[in-house]
Design an enzyme around this catalytic site. Structure first.
Site, short mmCIF file in Angstrom:
data_model
loop_
_atom_site.label_atom_id
_atom_site.label_comp_id
_atom_site.label_asym_id
_atom_site.label_seq_id
_atom_site.Cartn_x
_atom_site.Cartn_y
_atom_site.Cartn_z
N GLY A 72 11.51 -4.49 -2.70
CA GLY A 72 10.16 -3.91 -2.78
C GLY A 72 9.86 -3.18 -1.48
O GLY A 72 10.76 -2.93 -0.65
N ILE A 73 8.59 -2.87 -1.29
CA ILE A 73 8.21 -2.06 -0.11
C ILE A 73 8.58 -2.75 1.20
O ILE A 73 9.01 -2.10 2.15
CB ILE A 73 6.70 -1.70 -0.16
CG1 ILE A 73 6.36 -0.67 0.90
CG2 ILE A 73 5.81 -2.93 -0.05
CD1 ILE A 73 4.99 -0.02 0.73
N TYR A 99 4.68 -1.64 -9.64
CA TYR A 99 3.52 -1.65 -10.55
C TYR A 99 2.20 -1.38 -9.84
O TYR A 99 1.16 -1.37 -10.49
CB TYR A 99 3.47 -2.98 -11.32
CG TYR A 99 4.69 -3.12 -12.21
CD1 TYR A 99 4.71 -2.49 -13.45
CD2 TYR A 99 5.82 -3.79 -11.79
CE1 TYR A 99 5.84 -2.57 -14.26
CE2 TYR A 99 6.96 -3.87 -12.58
CZ TYR A 99 6.96 -3.27 -13.82
OH TYR A 99 8.07 -3.32 -14.60
N ALA A 100 2.26 -1.19 -8.51
CA ALA A 100 1.00 -0.95 -7.78
C ALA A 100 0.34 0.31 -8.32
O ALA A 100 1.00 1.33 -8.52
CB ALA A 100 1.27 -0.83 -6.29
N GLU A 152 -12.10 1.12 -3.70
CA GLU A 152 -11.95 -0.10 -4.51
C GLU A 152 -12.90 -1.16 -3.98
O GLU A 152 -13.54 -0.97 -2.94
CB GLU A 152 -10.49 -0.58 -4.47
CG GLU A 152 -9.55 0.39 -5.18
CD GLU A 152 -8.09 0.00 -5.08
OE1 GLU A 152 -7.78 -1.13 -4.70
OE2 GLU A 152 -7.26 0.86 -5.40
N HIS A 169 -6.91 -10.73 -10.51
CA HIS A 169 -7.46 -9.38 -10.62
C HIS A 169 -8.49 -9.40 -11.74
O HIS A 169 -8.22 -9.91 -12.83
CB HIS A 169 -6.36 -8.35 -10.91
CG HIS A 169 -6.81 -6.95 -10.66
ND1 HIS A 169 -7.75 -6.32 -11.45
CD2 HIS A 169 -6.49 -6.06 -9.68
CE1 HIS A 169 -7.97 -5.11 -10.98
NE2 HIS A 169 -7.21 -4.92 -9.91
N ARG A 208 -12.99 -8.81 -4.91
CA ARG A 208 -12.37 -9.28 -6.15
C ARG A 208 -12.70 -10.72 -6.54
O ARG A 208 -12.81 -11.04 -7.71
CB ARG A 208 -10.86 -9.21 -5.94
CG ARG A 208 -10.23 -8.33 -6.93
CD ARG A 208 -8.82 -8.08 -6.54
NE ARG A 208 -8.65 -6.64 -6.42
CZ ARG A 208 -7.51 -6.07 -6.14
NH1 ARG A 208 -6.45 -6.81 -5.92
NH2 ARG A 208 -7.42 -4.78 -6.08
N HIS A 222 -2.82 -12.30 -9.91
CA HIS A 222 -2.40 -10.99 -9.42
C HIS A 222 -1.67 -11.03 -8.08
O HIS A 222 -0.69 -10.33 -7.89
CB HIS A 222 -3.67 -10.14 -9.29
CG HIS A 222 -3.46 -8.74 -8.84
ND1 HIS A 222 -2.75 -7.82 -9.58
CD2 HIS A 222 -3.87 -8.08 -7.72
CE1 HIS A 222 -2.72 -6.66 -8.95
NE2 HIS A 222 -3.38 -6.80 -7.80
N GLU A 246 4.48 -9.80 0.25
CA GLU A 246 3.63 -10.79 -0.43
C GLU A 246 4.08 -12.23 -0.23
O GLU A 246 3.26 -13.16 -0.30
CB GLU A 246 3.55 -10.45 -1.93
CG GLU A 246 2.48 -11.23 -2.63
CD GLU A 246 2.15 -10.71 -4.02
OE1 GLU A 246 2.42 -9.53 -4.32
OE2 GLU A 246 1.61 -11.50 -4.81
N ARG A 276 -7.75 -11.33 -0.32
CA ARG A 276 -7.22 -10.03 0.14
C ARG A 276 -8.14 -8.89 -0.28
O ARG A 276 -8.59 -8.82 -1.42
CB ARG A 276 -5.84 -9.80 -0.46
CG ARG A 276 -5.27 -8.43 -0.18
CD ARG A 276 -3.89 -8.31 -0.77
NE ARG A 276 -3.92 -8.31 -2.20
CZ ARG A 276 -3.85 -7.22 -2.96
NH1 ARG A 276 -3.76 -6.03 -2.41
NH2 ARG A 276 -3.87 -7.32 -4.28
N SER A 299 -2.31 -4.80 0.62
CA SER A 299 -1.03 -5.53 0.67
C SER A 299 0.15 -4.61 0.90
O SER A 299 1.09 -4.97 1.60
CB SER A 299 -0.83 -6.39 -0.57
OG SER A 299 -0.80 -5.59 -1.69
#
Ligand code: FAD
Ligand code: SIN
Length: 532
Positions: free
Chosen positions: A11-12, A45-46, A115, A243, A291, A352, A376, A387, A392
Site C-alpha cells: 500500500g502507500i 479503495y481510498a 470532509e 465510516h 466521523r 473503516h 494503518e 482520526r 491516514s
C-alpha cells in the site's frame, strides 16, 4: 532469501518507503511482500483523498493541526500532529512528482474537497478514486528501480526474533530483535524464511474483524497480530472508526461500498426515515461533524426508527459537478438501481479504520529492534481517539519517510543474522474441514459487530471476551495440528486483533472519541493511551 530491507505490504506506506530506500541505496536489495495482487490494498479503495494545506491564503498549518487535535478528542500526540501536518505537504509533492494526478480546475489550481471535521477545503483528490490513482503511480515508479523485488501472493506468517533461536522472549525482554519473517508462498504452498537487516511492517488495517466493513478482504490485522505475538507494544486498539456512510446493500457479501464523506462536503444531507435532516440535533457542524459523532448519530437514528439504514440525499446537488467529482459512486449507485438525482442513497455505518496499532516513536521505530511500522497498522500518536478524515494517507507517507530516514542511518551498522531455523511444521496435517475455519470467521465477525460496535457497554464487552476465549482455544488447538493456510492464519490473526480491541475497550473506563461505553458516558480527567 536474504535482503537488506524487507517491506511487508504494497500500500502507500510500503511503496513510498521502498521507493525512497531503493533510490538512496541502489546497491542494496529491497524485497516487498504482499499477500494478494500488488494493488489489492486499503490504499486502492481510498476515495475522498489526501488532506494537506494547499491554499495558504485561506488555510494554514495551525488550522489543520487544530482540526486534527479536535477530532482526536484529547489523545493525539501534539508533536506528531505538528510533524504530520507540516511534513505532509512535502510528501504530497513527492507523490505528485512520481506521477500521481490530483484533480485541477480549468485555471490549473488543485480542486480541494472538504470532509467531516475539516475547517477548510484541503483534500486533494483524483475524482472519487484517489487511492487507485496513487497505487497506479507508485507501482509504476517501483518498476523503474531494479533493486526492488515485489513478491505477490506470499503470506507473511510470523516475525522472527530471539524466540525462534530458543530464547525466552517476554514483553519485558529489553532487546527484542527482528531477524526477518517466515512466509507461505500461496501459489506452491511452500514455507520459507526471509532474513533481513531491517523490516517495515506496512500491513494496513483490520476492518475484516467486523461483519460490515469498507475494507477489502486483505484487511485482517495480520501485522498487528504478528507484532503482538513477537511481544511488540500495541496501542489504542479500542478506537475503531466506523465510516458513517457505506452503501446499504442487503444480502451483499464482503466489502461494503463506500460513499465518500466528500459527497457531504459538496452538499449531500443525511436524512432519517421520516426525511428529517437529523444531524442538526446532534452537532452544530451538522453533516460535517467528525466521523465518530456522525456515525453515533446514525446508529441512534436507526435504533429509534427501527431501521437498518438512513439516507444520504444528493438530489439537490449539481448534476454535472457530481458526476465529474464522483463518477465511480454515480455508476455504482446506478448499477444497483439508484439514480442519485431522483432517489436518496440508503447508507449505514461500517468498520473503516483502525486508529491504534503497533506503537512507534516519531521515527517509525517499534519496541522491537530493526522493526519499523508505518501506515494503518501503526499507532504513531497522530489520530488519538478518532482520526480526522483523509489524514491516514498523509500519515502513512510521513511515517514511511521518517522510517526511511532512520533506516538509512542505521543500515550500515547492521549485519544479517545467522543460524535462523527453518519453519517447524512438525505434527501438522493438511486441513480436512474448511468449515471449522470459515464458521469461526463468521462467529468472530458476529461477536465483534454485535458486542463491540459503535456503542458498547460492560456486559457486551465481557460477553465478547468470553466468546473470543472459546474461539481462541479452539483455533489454537486446530493450529497446532494443521498445516498453515492463509485462511487459518487470518482467523488466528483476527482473533488476536479482536482480543486486543476488546481488552483495550475494557481498560478504558470512559467514553472518548470512537470509544463510547454507556456504562461510562463521560470523559475521565486523566488522558491516557491503552498500551498492551
Ligand atoms: P494498505 O494499503 O492496506 O496495504 C496493506 C498491504 O499489506 C497490502 O499489500 C496487503 O496485501 C499486505 N499484507 C497484509 N497482511 C499481509 C500478510 N500477512 N502477508 C503479506 N502481506 C500482507 N484514507 C485517507 O486518508 N483518505 C481517503 O480518502 C481514504 N478513503 C478510504 C476509503 C476506503 C474504502 C478505505 C477502506 C480506506 C480509506 N482510507 C482513506 C484509509 C486508507 O486508505 C488506509 O488507511 C491506507 O491506505 C492504508 O495504507 P497502508 O499502506 O497502511 O496499508
Ligand atoms: C472518505 O472518502 O470518506 C474516506 C476518507 C477517509 O477515510 O479518510
Amino acid at each position: 532469501m536474504e535482503t537488506d530491507f524487507l517491506v511487508i505490504g504494497s500500500g502507500i506506506a510500503g511503496l513510498t518507503y521502498s521507493l525512497k530506500i531503493a533510490e538512496k541505496f541502489p546497491d542494496k536489495k529491497v524485497v516487498i511482500i504482499t499477500k494478494a495482487e500488488s494493488d489489492e490494498t486499503n490504499t486502492k479503495y481510498a476515495q475522498g483523498g489526501v488532506a494537506g494545506v494547499q491554499d495558504f491564503s485561506i488555510d494554514s498549518f495551525s488550522k489543520h493541526i487544530e482540526d486534527t487535535l479536535i477530532a482526536g478528542d484529547g489523545l493525539c500526540n501534539p508533536e506528531v500532529v505538528d510533524i504530520v501536518v507540516r511534513e505532509g505537504v512535502q510528501r504530497i509533492n513527492e507523490i505528485i512528482e512520481w506521477g500521481t494526478r490530483f484533480d485541477k480546475d480549468p485555471s490549473g489550481d488543485y480542486m480541494l474537497g472538504k470532509e467531516g471535521g475539516h475547517s477548510e477545503n484541503r483534500i486533494l483528490h483524483h475524482k472519487d478514486i484517489t487511492g487507485k490513482e496513487i497505487e497506479r503511480a507508485l507501482l509504476q515508479k517501483i518498476k523503474s528501480l531494479p533493486n526492488i523485488e515485489l513478491i505477490t501472493h506470499c503470506f507473511v506468517l510470523d516475525i522472527i526474533t530471539q524466540h525462534h533461536l530458543g530464547y525466552l522472549v517476554t514483553k519485558s525482554t529489553p532487546d527484542i530483535k527482528c531477524y526477518g519473517v517466515y512466509i507461505l508462498n500461496t501459489i506452491n504452498n511452500k514455507i520459507d524464511k526471509v532474513i533481513s537487516k531491517i523490516t517495515l511492517m506496512a500491513t494496513g488495517g483490520n476492518g475484516q474483524v467486523y461483519r460490515s466493513t469498507t475494507n477489502p478482504a486483505i484487511a485482517t490485522g495480520d501485522g498487528v497480530a504478528m507484532a503482538y505475538r513477537a511481544k511488540s507494544r500495541i496501542e489504542n486498539m479500542e478506537f475503531i472508526q466506523f465510516h458513517p456512510t457505506a452503501l446499504y446493500e442487503p444480502g451483499a457479501k464482503g466489502q461494503s461500498f463506500l460513499i465518500t464523506e466528500a459527497v457531504r462536503g459538496d452538499g449531500a444531507i443525511l436524512r432519517n426515515e421520516k426525511g428529517e435532516a437529523f444531524m442538526k440535533r446532534y452537532d452544530e457542524r451538522e453533516d460535517l461533524a467528525p466521523r465518530d459523532i456522525v456515525a453515533r448519530a446514525i446508529d441512534n437514528e436507526m435504533k429509534i426508527n427501527g431501521t437498518e439504514f438512513v439516507y444520504l440525499d444528493c438530489r439537490q446537488m449539481n448534476k454535472e459537478k457530481f458526476i465529474e467529482h464522483f463518477p465511480n459512486i454515480y455508476a455504482k449507485c446506478l448499477s444497483v438501481g439508484i439514480d442519485v438525482f431522483k432517489n436518496m442513497i440508503p447508507v449505514s455505518p461500517a468498520a473503516h479504520y483502525s486508529c491504534g496499532g503497533i506503537k512507534t516513536n516519531i521515527w517509525g521505530e517499534t519496541s522491537i529492534k530493526n522493526l519499523f511500522a508505518a501506515g494503518e497498522c501503526a499507532s504513531t500518536g497522530l489520530h488519538g481517539a478518532n482520526r480526522l478524515a483523509s489524514n491516514s494517507l498523509l500519515e502513512a507517507m510521513v511515517f514511511a519517510h521518517r522510517s526511511f530516514i532512520c533506516s538509512a542511518e542505521i543500515i550500515d551498522t547492521l549485519s544479517l543474522p545467522t543460524g535462523i531455523p527453518d519453519w517447524n511444521a512438525e505434527g501438522t496435517k493438511a486441513a480436512t474441514e474448511m468449515i471449522l475455519i470459515t464458521q469461526s470467521i463468521k462467529e468472530l465477525k458476529q461477536i465483534m459487530s454485535d458486542y463491540v460496535g459503535i456503542v458498547r457497554n460492560n456486559k457486551r464487552l465481557s460477553r465478547a471476551s468470553r466468546r473470543l476465549d472459546l474461539l481462541h482455544e479452539e483455533t489454537e488447538r486446530l493450529y497446532q495440528h494443521t498445516e498453515v493456510s492463509p485462511a487459518l492464519c487470518e482467523l488466528r490473526n483476527m482473533i488476536t486483533v479482536a482480543y486486543l480491541i476488546v481488552k483495550s475497550a475494557e481498560f478504558r473506563k470512559e467514553s472518548r472519541g470512537l470509544h463510547f461505553n454507556t456504562d461510562y458516558p463521560g470523559k475521565s480527567s486523566i488522558l491516557q493511551n491503552t498500551i498492551l
